[in-house]
Write a protein that holds these residues in place. Sequence first.
Motif, PDB file in Angstrom:
ATOM      1  N   ILE A   1       0.057   3.305  -9.943  1.00  0.00           N
ATOM      2  CA  ILE A   1       1.100   2.409 -10.444  1.00  0.00           C
ATOM      3  C   ILE A   1       1.518   1.398  -9.375  1.00  0.00           C
ATOM      4  O   ILE A   1       1.368   0.188  -9.543  1.00  0.00           O
ATOM      5  CB  ILE A   1       2.337   3.211 -10.919  1.00  0.00           C
ATOM      6  CG1 ILE A   1       1.910   4.261 -11.962  1.00  0.00           C
ATOM      7  CG2 ILE A   1       3.373   2.261 -11.509  1.00  0.00           C
ATOM      8  CD1 ILE A   1       1.258   3.688 -13.191  1.00  0.00           C
ATOM      9  N   THR A   2       2.045   1.897  -8.266  1.00  0.00           N
ATOM     10  CA  THR A   2       2.552   0.988  -7.239  1.00  0.00           C
ATOM     11  C   THR A   2       1.443   0.238  -6.526  1.00  0.00           C
ATOM     12  O   THR A   2       1.695  -0.805  -5.913  1.00  0.00           O
ATOM     13  CB  THR A   2       3.381   1.775  -6.207  1.00  0.00           C
ATOM     14  OG1 THR A   2       2.547   2.799  -5.610  1.00  0.00           O
ATOM     15  CG2 THR A   2       4.573   2.445  -6.873  1.00  0.00           C
ATOM     16  N   GLY A   3       0.221   0.744  -6.606  1.00  0.00           N
ATOM     17  CA  GLY A   3      -0.891   0.072  -5.937  1.00  0.00           C
ATOM     18  C   GLY A   3      -1.318  -1.223  -6.589  1.00  0.00           C
ATOM     19  O   GLY A   3      -2.199  -1.924  -6.081  1.00  0.00           O
ATOM     20  N   VAL A   4      -0.692  -1.587  -7.720  1.00  0.00           N
ATOM     21  CA  VAL A   4      -1.039  -2.844  -8.389  1.00  0.00           C
ATOM     22  C   VAL A   4      -0.669  -4.036  -7.513  1.00  0.00           C
ATOM     23  O   VAL A   4      -1.356  -5.069  -7.523  1.00  0.00           O
ATOM     24  CB  VAL A   4      -0.331  -2.920  -9.756  1.00  0.00           C
ATOM     25  CG1 VAL A   4      -0.520  -4.297 -10.379  1.00  0.00           C
ATOM     26  CG2 VAL A   4      -0.856  -1.840 -10.688  1.00  0.00           C
ATOM     27  N   LEU A   5       0.400  -3.896  -6.742  1.00  0.00           N
ATOM     28  CA  LEU A   5       0.840  -4.989  -5.876  1.00  0.00           C
ATOM     29  C   LEU A   5       0.266  -4.816  -4.477  1.00  0.00           C
ATOM     30  O   LEU A   5       0.314  -3.721  -3.904  1.00  0.00           O
ATOM     31  CB  LEU A   5       2.364  -5.023  -5.792  1.00  0.00           C
ATOM     32  CG  LEU A   5       3.118  -5.402  -7.079  1.00  0.00           C
ATOM     33  CD1 LEU A   5       4.625  -5.303  -6.841  1.00  0.00           C
ATOM     34  CD2 LEU A   5       2.733  -6.804  -7.524  1.00  0.00           C
ATOM     35  N   PRO A   6      -0.264  -5.885  -3.883  1.00  0.00           N
ATOM     36  CA  PRO A   6      -0.734  -5.815  -2.493  1.00  0.00           C
ATOM     37  C   PRO A   6       0.460  -5.890  -1.543  1.00  0.00           C
ATOM     38  O   PRO A   6       1.596  -6.136  -1.976  1.00  0.00           O
ATOM     39  CB  PRO A   6      -1.618  -7.060  -2.373  1.00  0.00           C
ATOM     40  CG  PRO A   6      -0.972  -8.042  -3.297  1.00  0.00           C
ATOM     41  CD  PRO A   6      -0.454  -7.229  -4.463  1.00  0.00           C
ATOM     42  N   PRO A   7       0.260  -5.679  -0.262  1.00  0.00           N
ATOM     43  CA  PRO A   7       1.364  -5.871   0.693  1.00  0.00           C
ATOM     44  C   PRO A   7       1.922  -7.284   0.577  1.00  0.00           C
ATOM     45  O   PRO A   7       1.183  -8.258   0.480  1.00  0.00           O
ATOM     46  CB  PRO A   7       0.689  -5.633   2.049  1.00  0.00           C
ATOM     47  CG  PRO A   7      -0.483  -4.769   1.750  1.00  0.00           C
ATOM     48  CD  PRO A   7      -0.963  -5.204   0.401  1.00  0.00           C
ATOM     49  N   LEU A   8       3.258  -7.399   0.604  1.00  0.00           N
ATOM     50  CA  LEU A   8       3.902  -8.693   0.393  1.00  0.00           C
ATOM     51  C   LEU A   8       4.586  -9.241   1.638  1.00  0.00           C
ATOM     52  O   LEU A   8       5.038 -10.387   1.641  1.00  0.00           O
ATOM     53  CB  LEU A   8       4.928  -8.580  -0.749  1.00  0.00           C
ATOM     54  CG  LEU A   8       4.351  -8.170  -2.115  1.00  0.00           C
ATOM     55  CD1 LEU A   8       5.472  -8.007  -3.128  1.00  0.00           C
ATOM     56  CD2 LEU A   8       3.320  -9.173  -2.601  1.00  0.00           C
ATOM     57  N   SER A   9       4.686  -8.443   2.680  1.00  0.00           N
ATOM     58  CA  SER A   9       5.332  -8.904   3.910  1.00  0.00           C
ATOM     59  C   SER A   9       4.458  -8.537   5.101  1.00  0.00           C
ATOM     60  O   SER A   9       3.540  -7.711   5.001  1.00  0.00           O
ATOM     61  CB  SER A   9       6.710  -8.256   4.070  1.00  0.00           C
ATOM     62  OG  SER A   9       6.584  -6.858   4.277  1.00  0.00           O
ATOM     63  N   HIS A  10       4.756  -9.144   6.237  1.00  0.00           N
ATOM     64  CA  HIS A  10       3.995  -8.842   7.443  1.00  0.00           C
ATOM     65  C   HIS A  10       4.140  -7.372   7.821  1.00  0.00           C
ATOM     66  O   HIS A  10       3.151  -6.727   8.238  1.00  0.00           O
ATOM     67  CB  HIS A  10       4.466  -9.731   8.594  1.00  0.00           C
ATOM     68  CG  HIS A  10       3.701  -9.509   9.855  1.00  0.00           C
ATOM     69  ND1 HIS A  10       2.423  -9.986  10.057  1.00  0.00           N
ATOM     70  CD2 HIS A  10       4.039  -8.843  11.010  1.00  0.00           C
ATOM     71  CE1 HIS A  10       1.987  -9.633  11.249  1.00  0.00           C
ATOM     72  NE2 HIS A  10       2.957  -8.935  11.852  1.00  0.00           N
ATOM     73  N   ALA A  11       5.322  -6.821   7.639  1.00  0.00           N
ATOM     74  CA  ALA A  11       5.531  -5.410   7.971  1.00  0.00           C
ATOM     75  C   ALA A  11       4.688  -4.496   7.081  1.00  0.00           C
ATOM     76  O   ALA A  11       4.115  -3.501   7.549  1.00  0.00           O
ATOM     77  CB  ALA A  11       7.013  -5.073   7.837  1.00  0.00           C
TER      78      ALA A  11
ATOM     79  N   GLU B   1      -0.247  -0.988   6.327  1.00  0.00           N
ATOM     80  CA  GLU B   1      -1.563  -0.690   5.752  1.00  0.00           C
ATOM     81  C   GLU B   1      -2.648  -0.708   6.830  1.00  0.00           C
ATOM     82  O   GLU B   1      -3.571   0.111   6.809  1.00  0.00           O
ATOM     83  CB  GLU B   1      -1.887  -1.706   4.653  1.00  0.00           C
ATOM     84  CG  GLU B   1      -1.025  -1.589   3.409  1.00  0.00           C
ATOM     85  CD  GLU B   1      -1.212  -0.266   2.704  1.00  0.00           C
ATOM     86  OE1 GLU B   1      -2.362   0.211   2.597  1.00  0.00           O
ATOM     87  OE2 GLU B   1      -0.196   0.308   2.277  1.00  0.00           O
ATOM     88  N   PHE B   2      -2.517  -1.644   7.759  1.00  0.00           N
ATOM     89  CA  PHE B   2      -3.502  -1.733   8.835  1.00  0.00           C
ATOM     90  C   PHE B   2      -3.442  -0.500   9.725  1.00  0.00           C
ATOM     91  O   PHE B   2      -4.474   0.005  10.195  1.00  0.00           O
ATOM     92  CB  PHE B   2      -3.269  -3.011   9.639  1.00  0.00           C
ATOM     93  CG  PHE B   2      -4.421  -3.407  10.528  1.00  0.00           C
ATOM     94  CD1 PHE B   2      -5.718  -2.972  10.272  1.00  0.00           C
ATOM     95  CD2 PHE B   2      -4.221  -4.226  11.626  1.00  0.00           C
ATOM     96  CE1 PHE B   2      -6.786  -3.337  11.076  1.00  0.00           C
ATOM     97  CE2 PHE B   2      -5.275  -4.604  12.445  1.00  0.00           C
ATOM     98  CZ  PHE B   2      -6.559  -4.156  12.172  1.00  0.00           C
ATOM     99  N   ASP B   3      -2.251   0.020   9.960  1.00  0.00           N
ATOM    100  CA  ASP B   3      -2.115   1.238  10.766  1.00  0.00           C
ATOM    101  C   ASP B   3      -2.819   2.420  10.098  1.00  0.00           C
ATOM    102  O   ASP B   3      -3.453   3.242  10.761  1.00  0.00           O
ATOM    103  CB  ASP B   3      -0.638   1.561  10.970  1.00  0.00           C
ATOM    104  CG  ASP B   3       0.024   0.638  11.988  1.00  0.00           C
ATOM    105  OD1 ASP B   3      -0.719   0.003  12.777  1.00  0.00           O
ATOM    106  OD2 ASP B   3       1.265   0.541  11.996  1.00  0.00           O
ATOM    107  N   LYS B   4      -2.689   2.501   8.793  1.00  0.00           N
ATOM    108  CA  LYS B   4      -3.378   3.576   8.068  1.00  0.00           C
ATOM    109  C   LYS B   4      -4.895   3.429   8.206  1.00  0.00           C
ATOM    110  O   LYS B   4      -5.618   4.422   8.355  1.00  0.00           O
ATOM    111  CB  LYS B   4      -2.978   3.558   6.597  1.00  0.00           C
ATOM    112  CG  LYS B   4      -1.507   3.871   6.345  1.00  0.00           C
ATOM    113  CD  LYS B   4      -1.159   3.635   4.886  1.00  0.00           C
ATOM    114  CE  LYS B   4       0.334   3.774   4.638  1.00  0.00           C
ATOM    115  NZ  LYS B   4       0.703   3.456   3.232  1.00  0.00           N
ATOM    116  N   TYR B   5      -5.383   2.189   8.133  1.00  0.00           N
ATOM    117  CA  TYR B   5      -6.824   1.963   8.259  1.00  0.00           C
ATOM    118  C   TYR B   5      -7.305   2.279   9.677  1.00  0.00           C
ATOM    119  O   TYR B   5      -8.418   2.775   9.855  1.00  0.00           O
ATOM    120  CB  TYR B   5      -7.161   0.517   7.892  1.00  0.00           C
ATOM    121  CG  TYR B   5      -8.636   0.193   8.008  1.00  0.00           C
ATOM    122  CD1 TYR B   5      -9.558   0.788   7.164  1.00  0.00           C
ATOM    123  CD2 TYR B   5      -9.100  -0.708   8.974  1.00  0.00           C
ATOM    124  CE1 TYR B   5     -10.913   0.494   7.263  1.00  0.00           C
ATOM    125  CE2 TYR B   5     -10.446  -1.008   9.081  1.00  0.00           C
ATOM    126  CZ  TYR B   5     -11.350  -0.394   8.220  1.00  0.00           C
ATOM    127  OH  TYR B   5     -12.688  -0.668   8.338  1.00  0.00           O
TER     128      TYR B   5
END
Length: 472
Positions: A108-118, A123-127
């Motif tokens: 559900i919530t994954g429909v939206l991509p990251p919207l802010s620099h934070a 997401e980059f930290d998880k990767y």
Amino acid sequence: MFTPVFPKDPAGRSFLNSFGDFCAPADAAVLAARFPKPGPLALPKSLFESRFFSSNSTLPAAQLPVLSPPAVGNWLLLSSTLVIAVIVVGGVTRLTESGLSITEWRPITGVLPPLSHAEWEGEFDKYRATPEFRLLNSRMSLDDFKSIYYMEWGHRVLGRAIGLAFVLPLAYFASRRRLARALRAPLLGMATLLGVQGAIGWYMVQSGLEPANFVADGAVPRVSQYRLAAHLSAALVLYAGMFAAALAVRADWRFARDGAWSRLADGRTWEEVLRHPVVRRFKAHAAIVTALVFLTALSGAFVAGLDAGLVYNEFPLMDGRLAPPLSELLSPHYGGAGGGSGSGIWRNLFENPTTVQFDHRVLATTTYLATALLFASSRRAAVRAALPPLAVRTAAAAFVMANVQVALGISTLLYLVPVPLAAAHQAGSVALLTAALHVLLALRRPGAAARAWRQANLARGATVGQKVKVNV
């Protein structure tokens, strides 16, 4: 002014057609006398049941089964087109190594991509915690990460869009009783498989995120080729089911309307054609070709999953010979003495890049030859005379597509698997499957509902093709 004439029941009363069609004054008087009520003319609810919802029908046919209208076929064709798109996008996602960029499954919530620099940094930290980043992409910047993230995100969002584009119209057509009985179970199965497909996709991605899978020296972070093959095969089954159902609905509507079947126009009936021994053998041959196309496409998933397209980049030879040495095909690295034990043979077939590429070549060549033989058979005078015209044309289309697909496959191999060629090759596999399915569908008998409607129309001396003015 055009006044439609409606058939009479045994008592001489006029039936109302469908969607509130206009009646001649005399017919309206009969209905008013039959259903007296103050105010506007009241019609019984049964007249508006789905079996009457055919603006091309001149029969009340209270006993006839539901015949799905062309709108159902058009919806299924659109759905199948979207599945082709998601297969191609999925292939590009794999080729660009973008599939492991999103480390969570949030339907559900994954429909939206990251919207802010934070959010992007999060997401980059998880990767950064994944084996792929540590072993392959340790120097990747945030901008580079965004490009692969958007690729995987687009693939997932397209998958969700397909789910909505399929399930919502399915619910609508089912509630309006527009689905023929033979369609209901297959469509419910497709809707279920759509949901399962999302779970299979995440199960596949998980295999590339587990550090324990890449502890061996030289291990390359990638998803399991077995799970990748399961993901692709489910998509192909979905596509084949949607496409076949779409063409069946459209063909049944044409048959019920005017008796048209596979463009047959020489006086023969479809029963006569399908009983012919030559046609039976041809249909069996077409089924074998379709199965070979599916298996070859499935073997391509193993090639992609293991990057086996980068092992021998020449054709038709492999390092100067038709087949690699047996020591490479049955490598001891994949278990068993000399790789020749039962488990060793199995693992070499599905885990050894050399063997996987060789198997794909053999399957592709076999499929091409089988398609060529099917086309050659359709050109023989006796076979051509027995087949309906549509079967002859679709066999030719399948052979043309087989040539295109072989050219794409060889080019992809020779040019070291560039993304545009590889994506076109994957799309070509779906196009070839489409052509093979079309041959089989050209030899499909009309559905039970279509046959019932056609017989009822013939019995009344009227065709379903008569048009009447409808009040939409």
